[in-house]
Design an enzyme around this catalytic site. Structure first.
Site, PDB file in Angstrom:
ATOM      1  CB  SER A   1      -0.961  -0.040   1.194  1.00 53.83           C
ATOM      2  OG  SER A   1      -1.931   0.978   1.107  1.00 53.83           O
TER       3      SER A   1
ATOM      4  CG  ASP B   1      -7.012  -0.962  -4.659  1.00 57.37           C
ATOM      5  OD1 ASP B   1      -7.530   0.095  -4.249  1.00 57.37           O
ATOM      6  OD2 ASP B   1      -5.804  -1.227  -4.532  1.00 57.37           O
TER       7      ASP B   1
ATOM      8  CG  HIS C   1      -6.001  -1.258  -0.818  1.00 50.95           C
ATOM      9  ND1 HIS C   1      -5.203  -0.867  -1.859  1.00 50.95           N
ATOM     10  CD2 HIS C   1      -5.382  -0.819   0.300  1.00 50.95           C
ATOM     11  CE1 HIS C   1      -4.155  -0.212  -1.410  1.00 50.95           C
ATOM     12  NE2 HIS C   1      -4.232  -0.172  -0.086  1.00 50.95           N
TER      13      HIS C   1
END
Length: 448
Positions: A277, A380, A410
């Protein structure tokens, strides 16, 4: 579509995250503590380090910068105790994959050079000769390496996620993920505990990532210096009990400046960056800086990087940013709050170099970037920009495949609730298959 359990957990997760982000915005900062920073939050569930191989991986925490909270956690797999590696037969696909060659396509799509197949379990016989779990004074009960015939493993720098404001390198979820990665990839994982926002805004986290890479180079050079000092002196600690052991360089307090696990088992010439991320943004920044400085980092060499659902954004929205703006766990509105907490007010822009990888003034040239694997999830909203970045790398002949996982969200492979799902395991195995192309002495034995 994601399961009902995932959808319900996403609602709960977003409620808590939004509340915490708004509290961070409204809480005034204490300027006196800003320079030191924090690397974890009180609400974070952390896992204690364990320097013995109780579950196949030994861990230890090191605070590497006395002026900031920057720390690392080292994950040393038990395979490091084996003799130096010998040529092995080429890894084959699992029987289930041979029976159904299309089974992999049910979990993800790939873009770029095909790397399909699942890494099978490859148990290695562990030699416990030289394993020392207790020091002379019976205080330290962790692994202390001996210098004879130590197996050298590649080093992987791992940067956790959390939207700049949460997460930690010693959280329960990150500890599990790093243990899995160290075992599957057969690498030493160095998880970076970078400083969090808003106590430390940009570029603190990015500078911390680069500082750890430089620290690895310093450690490698100190280890070489200690070897050149010769033998015949007893050092500090249980690892210096044999006559052949090398003298260690010590600091003003008499403590060894050489990290023994990395000195004995680490190979910095095979360094991989892995970011999760927002950690993927840090990994990409560190890779760019490594390209810029070139041989000044010797003996550290970044041979590849893995970007797992990177936290990219930009002023001009992509199709996924429009259609999936209210997606699971991290929707676009909450990520905007995270970026406002991370970027200084006077620098705030969605086309900031930390946010958008494709702005023109961002250096160095993409053709100089290391091989880059990008992992994206179907649900996502950040996926399209990550894919666009990978396409830009492939246009200049950089090996930059994309693995897109169906029905995934995600952080599907790193979030605490999803870590033990088959899809998370498959993702970790796919990463191991690709990474081993660039860290193996024997070439592309894991490339299909």
């Amino acid at each position: 579509m994601p399961s009902v359990a995932v959808k319900l957990y996403s609602v709960f997760f977003k409620f808590l995250l939004k509340h915490r982000l708004q509290n961070r915005i409204q809480t005034p900062l204490d300027d006196s503590s800003n320079s030191y920073g924090v690397t974890t939050r009180p609400e974070e569930s952390v896992s204690a380090s364990n320097p013995s191989f109780t579950d196949g991986v030994a861990t230890k925490d090191i605070h590497i910068d006395p002026f900031t909270a920057l720390s690392i956690r080292i994950f040393l797999p038990e395979s490091s105790l084996s003799p130096p590696e010998q040529p092995e037969p080429k890894t084959k696909l699992r029987s289930s994959q041979q029976d159904d060659p299309n089974s992999v396509n049910h979990r993800r799509n790939s873009y770029g050079p095909p790397n399909i197949g699942v890494l099978r379990n490859d148990p290695r016989r562990s030699s416990f000769e030289g394993l020392n779990l207790k020091s002379d004074n019976n205080v330290y009960r962790g692994y202390s390496p001996l210098p004879q015939n130590c197996r050298k493993l590649p080093i992987m720098l791992q940067f956790h996620g959390g939207g700049w404001v949460s997460g930690s390198n010693d959280s329960v979820a990150n500890d599990f993920f790093c243990r899995r990665t160290a075992t599957l990839c057969d690498v030493i994982v160095v998880a970076v505990g970078y400083r969090l926002a808003p106590e430390n805004k940009y570029p603190a986290a990015f500078e911390d990532g680069l500082k750890v890479l430089n620290w690895l180079g310093k450690q490698a050079n100190l280890a070489e210096c200690s070897k050149s000092m010769g033998s015949g002196a007893r050092g500090v600690g249980a690892e210096f009990t044999k006559a052949e052991v090398h003298r260690h360089i010590v600091d003003a307090f008499g403590a060894s400046m050489v990290e023994p696990w990395l000195a004995a088992h680490g190979d910095p010439s095979r360094c991989v960056l892995l970011g999760v991320s927002c950690g993927a943004n840090i990994a990409d920044y560190v890779a760019r800086k490594a390209v810029e400085v070139g041989r000044l980092l010797d003996p550290v060499k970044v041979v590849a990087q893995v970007l797992m659902y990177p936290f990219f954004i930009g002023n001009v929205p992509t199709q996924s940013e429009i259609k999936l703006a209210n997606s699971y766990f991290y929707d676009k509105a909450m990520c905007m709050l995270a970026w406002k907490l991370f970027l200084p007010e006077e620098e705030f822009s969605l086309d900031h170099p930390a946010a958008n990888p494709l702005i023109p003034e961002r250096g160095p040239p993409l053709k100089l970037m290391p091989p880059t694997l990008t992992v994206v999830a179907e649900h996502d909203w950040m996926r399209d920009r990550a894919i666009a970045y990978s396409e830009a790398l492939r246009k200049v002949n950089v090996d930059a495949p994309v693995l897109e996982y169906k029905d995934a969200v995600h952080e599907f492979a790193t979030l605490d609730m999803l870590l033990k799902t088959p899809q998370a395991q498959a993702c970790a195995e796919d990463i191991a298959i690709w990474v081993k192309k660039y860290i193996s002495f024997r070439g592309h034995e894991f490339s299909y």
